[in-house]
Design a protein around this motif. Structure first.
Motif, PDB file in Angstrom:
ATOM      1  N   ALA A   1     -11.499 -17.666 -13.556  1.00 34.17           N
ATOM      2  CA  ALA A   1     -11.539 -16.500 -12.679  1.00 34.17           C
ATOM      3  C   ALA A   1     -10.582 -15.399 -13.122  1.00 34.17           C
ATOM      4  O   ALA A   1     -10.816 -14.213 -12.860  1.00 34.17           O
ATOM      5  CB  ALA A   1     -11.225 -16.919 -11.248  1.00 34.17           C
ATOM      6  N   SER A   2      -9.498 -15.773 -13.790  1.00 33.81           N
ATOM      7  CA  SER A   2      -8.493 -14.774 -14.183  1.00 33.81           C
ATOM      8  C   SER A   2      -9.057 -13.744 -15.159  1.00 33.81           C
ATOM      9  O   SER A   2      -8.480 -12.668 -15.335  1.00 33.81           O
ATOM     10  CB  SER A   2      -7.284 -15.469 -14.813  1.00 33.81           C
ATOM     11  N   LYS A   3     -10.189 -14.039 -15.796  1.00 32.54           N
ATOM     12  CA  LYS A   3     -10.790 -13.106 -16.756  1.00 32.54           C
ATOM     13  C   LYS A   3     -11.596 -12.005 -16.064  1.00 32.54           C
ATOM     14  O   LYS A   3     -12.032 -11.064 -16.722  1.00 32.54           O
ATOM     15  CB  LYS A   3     -11.697 -13.870 -17.722  1.00 32.54           C
ATOM     16  N   TYR A   4     -11.792 -12.123 -14.756  1.00 33.75           N
ATOM     17  CA  TYR A   4     -12.678 -11.198 -14.051  1.00 33.75           C
ATOM     18  C   TYR A   4     -11.927 -10.556 -12.885  1.00 33.75           C
ATOM     19  O   TYR A   4     -11.679 -11.179 -11.853  1.00 33.75           O
ATOM     20  CB  TYR A   4     -13.923 -11.945 -13.545  1.00 33.75           C
ATOM     21  N   SER A   5     -11.531  -9.318 -13.070  1.00 37.47           N
ATOM     22  CA  SER A   5     -10.803  -8.599 -12.028  1.00 37.47           C
ATOM     23  C   SER A   5     -11.786  -7.894 -11.094  1.00 37.47           C
ATOM     24  O   SER A   5     -12.924  -7.580 -11.482  1.00 37.47           O
ATOM     25  CB  SER A   5      -9.844  -7.584 -12.646  1.00 37.47           C
ATOM     26  N   PHE A   6     -11.325  -7.634  -9.883  1.00 39.93           N
ATOM     27  CA  PHE A   6     -12.168  -7.004  -8.874  1.00 39.93           C
ATOM     28  C   PHE A   6     -11.663  -5.608  -8.558  1.00 39.93           C
ATOM     29  O   PHE A   6     -10.454  -5.373  -8.442  1.00 39.93           O
ATOM     30  CB  PHE A   6     -12.200  -7.858  -7.606  1.00 39.93           C
ATOM     31  N   THR A   7     -12.604  -4.703  -8.434  1.00 40.24           N
ATOM     32  CA  THR A   7     -12.310  -3.319  -8.055  1.00 40.24           C
ATOM     33  C   THR A   7     -12.440  -3.172  -6.546  1.00 40.24           C
ATOM     34  O   THR A   7     -13.396  -3.683  -5.946  1.00 40.24           O
ATOM     35  CB  THR A   7     -13.296  -2.360  -8.753  1.00 40.24           C
ATOM     36  N   ILE A   8     -11.467  -2.495  -5.938  1.00 39.70           N
ATOM     37  CA  ILE A   8     -11.522  -2.209  -4.498  1.00 39.70           C
ATOM     38  C   ILE A   8     -11.735  -0.709  -4.327  1.00 39.70           C
ATOM     39  O   ILE A   8     -10.852   0.096  -4.635  1.00 39.70           O
ATOM     40  CB  ILE A   8     -10.246  -2.658  -3.774  1.00 39.70           C
ATOM     41  N   ASP A   9     -12.917  -0.353  -3.888  1.00 38.70           N
ATOM     42  CA  ASP A   9     -13.262   1.047  -3.632  1.00 38.70           C
ATOM     43  C   ASP A   9     -12.936   1.330  -2.162  1.00 38.70           C
ATOM     44  O   ASP A   9     -13.747   1.069  -1.269  1.00 38.70           O
ATOM     45  CB  ASP A   9     -14.747   1.265  -3.923  1.00 38.70           C
ATOM     46  N   GLN A  10     -11.729   1.859  -1.921  1.00 37.60           N
ATOM     47  CA  GLN A  10     -11.280   2.076  -0.546  1.00 37.60           C
ATOM     48  C   GLN A  10     -12.070   3.180   0.152  1.00 37.60           C
ATOM     49  O   GLN A  10     -12.232   3.162   1.372  1.00 37.60           O
ATOM     50  CB  GLN A  10      -9.783   2.417  -0.532  1.00 37.60           C
ATOM     51  N   GLN A  11     -12.566   4.122  -0.626  1.00 37.21           N
ATOM     52  CA  GLN A  11     -13.301   5.229  -0.022  1.00 37.21           C
ATOM     53  C   GLN A  11     -14.631   4.768   0.554  1.00 37.21           C
ATOM     54  O   GLN A  11     -15.047   5.203   1.640  1.00 37.21           O
ATOM     55  CB  GLN A  11     -13.518   6.341  -1.059  1.00 37.21           C
ATOM     56  N   ASN A  12     -15.302   3.880  -0.175  1.00 38.98           N
ATOM     57  CA  ASN A  12     -16.621   3.413   0.257  1.00 38.98           C
ATOM     58  C   ASN A  12     -16.601   1.989   0.811  1.00 38.98           C
ATOM     59  O   ASN A  12     -17.658   1.431   1.115  1.00 38.98           O
ATOM     60  CB  ASN A  12     -17.608   3.498  -0.906  1.00 38.98           C
ATOM     61  N   ASN A  13     -15.380   1.409   0.884  1.00 46.27           N
ATOM     62  CA  ASN A  13     -15.229   0.058   1.433  1.00 46.27           C
ATOM     63  C   ASN A  13     -16.084  -0.972   0.683  1.00 46.27           C
ATOM     64  O   ASN A  13     -16.819  -1.766   1.289  1.00 46.27           O
ATOM     65  CB  ASN A  13     -15.559   0.040   2.928  1.00 46.27           C
ATOM     66  N   LEU A  14     -15.966  -0.947  -0.633  1.00 49.64           N
ATOM     67  CA  LEU A  14     -16.705  -1.876  -1.483  1.00 49.64           C
ATOM     68  C   LEU A  14     -15.725  -2.633  -2.374  1.00 49.64           C
ATOM     69  O   LEU A  14     -14.731  -2.069  -2.846  1.00 49.64           O
ATOM     70  CB  LEU A  14     -17.710  -1.126  -2.372  1.00 49.64           C
ATOM     71  N   ILE A  15     -16.024  -3.914  -2.609  1.00 52.77           N
ATOM     72  CA  ILE A  15     -15.237  -4.741  -3.523  1.00 52.77           C
ATOM     73  C   ILE A  15     -16.204  -5.442  -4.460  1.00 52.77           C
ATOM     74  O   ILE A  15     -17.178  -6.069  -4.000  1.00 52.77           O
ATOM     75  CB  ILE A  15     -14.388  -5.773  -2.753  1.00 52.77           C
ATOM     76  N   TYR A  16     -15.939  -5.364  -5.781  1.00 54.83           N
ATOM     77  CA  TYR A  16     -16.886  -5.933  -6.748  1.00 54.83           C
ATOM     78  C   TYR A  16     -16.177  -6.134  -8.080  1.00 54.83           C
ATOM     79  O   TYR A  16     -15.141  -5.523  -8.362  1.00 54.83           O
ATOM     80  CB  TYR A  16     -18.088  -5.012  -6.943  1.00 54.83           C
ATOM     81  N   ASN A  17     -16.750  -6.996  -8.915  1.00 60.79           N
ATOM     82  CA  ASN A  17     -16.245  -7.211 -10.272  1.00 60.79           C
ATOM     83  C   ASN A  17     -17.070  -6.390 -11.248  1.00 60.79           C
ATOM     84  O   ASN A  17     -18.295  -6.473 -11.285  1.00 60.79           O
ATOM     85  CB  ASN A  17     -16.288  -8.700 -10.650  1.00 60.79           C
ATOM     86  N   THR A  18     -16.381  -5.565 -12.046  1.00 59.18           N
ATOM     87  CA  THR A  18     -17.081  -4.723 -13.029  1.00 59.18           C
ATOM     88  C   THR A  18     -17.654  -5.576 -14.152  1.00 59.18           C
ATOM     89  O   THR A  18     -18.787  -5.364 -14.591  1.00 59.18           O
ATOM     90  CB  THR A  18     -16.126  -3.672 -13.600  1.00 59.18           C
ATOM     91  N   ASP A  19     -16.879  -6.533 -14.649  1.00 59.89           N
ATOM     92  CA  ASP A  19     -17.369  -7.460 -15.675  1.00 59.89           C
ATOM     93  C   ASP A  19     -18.043  -8.633 -14.985  1.00 59.89           C
ATOM     94  O   ASP A  19     -17.401  -9.410 -14.256  1.00 59.89           O
ATOM     95  CB  ASP A  19     -16.212  -7.959 -16.548  1.00 59.89           C
ATOM     96  N   SER A  20     -19.332  -8.769 -15.188  1.00 55.53           N
ATOM     97  CA  SER A  20     -20.099  -9.800 -14.499  1.00 55.53           C
ATOM     98  C   SER A  20     -19.718 -11.193 -14.984  1.00 55.53           C
ATOM     99  O   SER A  20     -19.350 -11.389 -16.154  1.00 55.53           O
ATOM    100  CB  SER A  20     -21.603  -9.583 -14.710  1.00 55.53           C
TER     101      SER A  20
END
Length: 468
Positions: A68-87
């Motif tokens: 899991a450490s290879k995959y960071s998650f982006t937190i889009d505070q403006q749109n309230n979305l959380i996702y990993n850019t690298d699948s």
């Protein structure tokens, strides 16, 4: 009942915060903050099992871990979305994922499970096969929702994906021979028709092609010598070198010498490489000078010549150039392609002889094609180009394999999975040309034949991860 209990619990938490605050202040009027945010999100390692084939062809179950450490998650505070850019890798199961969440300002987190709000803990195994709604609670009781999505590759990143280009208006003449070149941001096809005339067409997208027009050159053009370097195209006609900045207007390149064959180019050195008699030569297109670059012996290729150029893995400022081709078809016991190479900081070309203990030479194929791609060399082609009296390998068929070299062209191995040619190519005999564009697409252009139902075919393919 569970949902009502949850809200009762959260309400009690709010009251307890408020009561504690009142006990610690002389001011009866206190505004509780509405601020709440998830400040960090990550997942734990995911254990996986898979079934693979052993060398004996039997199924075997293996276990491994998605780190899991290879995959960071982006937190889009403006749109309230959380996702990993690298699948995550293809086929990763996300049905039971443990999460880590840092909460800023708020005091509680819930997530929606089976339509119900559930208090989140860092030991929960959560199903992320669909996006999950997480709710965060501020001290004043307001709620902020986030949609959390864990992306998983839907394609094998290491597979070469091919598609035939539908709707192309490219129309090659029957029995035409051609060479494809990528330069000036376009694809160019140099086409020799049945009467020996060399024509040119170009396209930016593989769909819309310019009209085939004869090259406006004095003498017989050698379509096999067409080459792109920097911002120009080059070709030989009656052994003189011509250049063009657009593929339409051609002028003499300004060299006093004539050349028998133009066979390679170095973008790093701004040089072309030519054969004149038995002498290999380096042509500086900036200074219009010619320098010796070694001698071509009986092992220099005379047909199906192609080259690749790419920075070396140990020094990106040095380019490795590899020239491959074949000798006469009639030669006995000549079963492999011939390889010549040089580094951009070297003066002369060197022949790589087929060592007696090297059984992994590139087969001598008709219309042999070689290219530098994904940090390796690849080769493919038609039928075995040897005299009929010689014994043929039983498993060698035209366009069955892409052969791969990871050592600069010395040894080659057929790829049997992932990096493969389209099944439609198997056993074809028609002529073709190919190129690699700046977006890492491999393009292959087929002359009309019975194998293509009399149509010109255009194919493009790319290793999936090179497009991510």
């Amino acid at each position: 009942m569970r949902k009502n209990s949850l809200y009762v619990l959260i309400s009690l938490l709010v009251v307890s915060f408020a009561f504690a605050s009142c006990l610690n202040t002389d001011n009866p009027d206190y505004d509780y903050s509405s601020d709440v945010a998830i400040s960090a999100f990550s997942i734990e390692n995911i254990p996986m099992t898979d079934t693979v084939k052993t060398a004996a062809g039997k199924d075997s179950t293996i276990s491994y871990t998605i780190e899991a450490s290879k995959y960071s998650f982006t937190i889009d505070q403006q749109n309230n979305l959380i996702y990993n850019t690298d699948s995550l890798p293809l086929n990763t199961s996300v049905k039971k994922v443990v999460t880590n969440i840092n909460l800023a300002y708020g005091y509680a987190i819930t997530y929606v499970k089976n339509g119900q709000d559930t208090i989140w803990t860092d030991t929960d195994s959560i199903d992320f096969t669909q996006p999950v709604i997480f709710k965060t609670y501020a001290l004043n009781g307001s709620i902020r929702q986030y949609e959390v999505k864990i992306n998983v590759h839907k394609q094998d990143p290491d597979s070469l994906q091919w598609n035939m280009v539908a709707g192309t208006d490219l129309r090659l003449p029957n029995r035409a021979l051609h060479k494809a070149v990528y330069g000036l941001g376009r694809m160019f096809l140099f086409v020799q028709t049945a009467d020996g005339t060399v024509e040119i067409t170009s396209s930016a997208d593989g769909l819309r092609w310019s009209e085939l027009e004869p090259l406006p050159l004095t003498g017989q053009a050698d379509y096999t010598s067409a080459t792109a370097l920097d911002d120009k195209l080059y070709i030989l006609a009656d052994k003189r070198l011509y250049a063009s900045a657009d593929g339409v207007t051609w002028t003499d390149a300004g060299f006093a010498q004539t050349f028998d064959k133009l066979f390679a180019a170095s973008a790093m050195n701004h040089e072309l490489y030519a054969l004149s008699g038995t002498e290999l030569q380096t042509l500086s297109v900036d200074e219009r000078t010619v320098q010796p670059a070694g001698n071509a012996n009986e092992y220099f290729p005379i047909q199906n010549i192609s080259y690749s150029a790419a920075p070396t893995s140990v020094n990106q400022r040095i380019e490795r150039l590899v020239v491959m081709g074949t000798r006469e078809s009639s030669l006995q016991n000549d079963t492999t392609a011939v390889v010549w190479a040089k580094l951009s900081n070297e003066t002369s070309w060197t022949h790589y002889p087929q060592a007696s203990n090297n059984t992994q030479g590139c087969p001598k194929l008709k219309n042999l094609a070689t290219l530098s791609y994904d940090g390796k060399l690849y080769a493919f082609g038609g039928d075995y180009d040897i005299p009929g009296s010689q014994v043929r390998p039983t498993d060698l068929r035209a366009f069955k394999y892409m052969y791969e070299s990871v050592d600069g062209g010395i040894s080659w191995n057929p790829r049997t999975e992932k990096v493969m040619l389209p099944a439609a190519f198997l056993d074809r005999t028609a002529t073709f040309s190919y190129l690699v564009d700046e977006d890492n697409f491999i393009w292959i252009f087929w002359t009309p034949s019975n194998e293509t139902q009399g149509q010109t075919e255009v194919w493009k393919g790319r290793i999936n991860r090179l497009g991510f």
